[in-house]
Design a protein around this motif. Structure first.
Motif, short mmCIF file in Angstrom:
data_model
loop_
_atom_site.label_atom_id
_atom_site.label_comp_id
_atom_site.label_asym_id
_atom_site.label_seq_id
_atom_site.Cartn_x
_atom_site.Cartn_y
_atom_site.Cartn_z
N SER A 41 32.48 13.33 10.39
CA SER A 41 31.60 12.01 10.67
C SER A 41 29.95 13.36 11.53
N ALA A 42 30.60 13.86 12.35
CA ALA A 42 29.98 14.57 12.99
C ALA A 42 29.13 15.46 12.72
N LEU A 43 29.22 16.33 11.76
CA LEU A 43 28.19 16.79 10.78
C LEU A 43 27.04 15.79 10.36
N VAL A 44 27.73 15.28 9.66
CA VAL A 44 26.69 14.23 9.15
C VAL A 44 25.54 13.70 10.01
N LYS A 45 26.41 12.81 11.03
CA LYS A 45 25.17 12.91 12.49
C LYS A 45 24.25 13.83 12.63
N LYS A 46 24.90 14.66 12.68
CA LYS A 46 24.42 16.01 13.24
C LYS A 46 23.03 16.09 12.65
N LEU A 47 23.14 16.54 10.88
CA LEU A 47 22.12 15.99 9.69
C LEU A 47 21.03 15.36 9.80
N GLU A 48 21.59 14.22 10.13
CA GLU A 48 20.85 12.86 9.40
C GLU A 48 19.98 13.05 11.07
N GLY A 49 20.10 13.86 11.92
CA GLY A 49 19.35 13.76 12.79
C GLY A 49 18.27 14.09 13.00
N GLN A 50 18.50 15.76 12.13
CA GLN A 50 17.58 16.37 11.66
C GLN A 50 17.02 15.67 10.53
N PRO A 82 33.55 24.71 9.53
CA PRO A 82 33.75 22.98 10.11
C PRO A 82 34.10 23.14 11.22
N ALA A 83 33.88 24.03 12.69
CA ALA A 83 34.02 24.38 13.53
C ALA A 83 32.99 24.39 14.61
N THR A 84 31.88 25.29 13.72
CA THR A 84 30.74 25.23 14.54
C THR A 84 29.49 24.84 14.43
N PHE A 85 29.67 24.66 12.97
CA PHE A 85 27.99 23.71 12.10
C PHE A 85 26.85 24.91 11.42
#
Length: 94
Positions: A41-50, A82-85
């Motif tokens: 979910s943190a990766l999704v949030k980061k990417l959606e923010g971009q 998965p650790a650093t995105f």
């Protein structure tokens, strides 16, 4: 050795490298203990923010594999550590 010949060998190496599977990438870039993984979910949030629109996210070869479109509307298939995105492999879909 001629420069042109070296360039040919470099081109062959790049082509061979670009054909690596996600599993091969995972062995090199996503060999991270599960205890160090960040939440999907943190990766999704980061990417959606971009500006990404995520179609699918799964685990492949120890990486998070994301299918979707980036902020420019280009289709992407990208593998993230998965650790650093950090994006470690990508295939442009169109």
């Amino acid at each position: 050795m001629k420069t042109g010949n070296g360039l040919f060998h470099l081109s062959v190496a790049i082509v061979a490298w670009s054909g690596m599977t996600a599993t091969a990438w995972g062995k090199d870039f996503c060999n991270v203990p599960r205890s160090q993984w960040q939440a999907q979910s943190a990766l999704v949030k980061k990417l959606e923010g971009q500006g990404w629109k995520i179609r699918n996210l799964k685990i492949d070869g120890g990486c998070y594999e994301v299918y979707g479109t980036d902020g420019n509307g280009k289709a992407r298939e990208t593998h993230f550590n998965p650790a650093t995105f950090q994006a470690v492999a990508e295939r442009h879909q169109g």
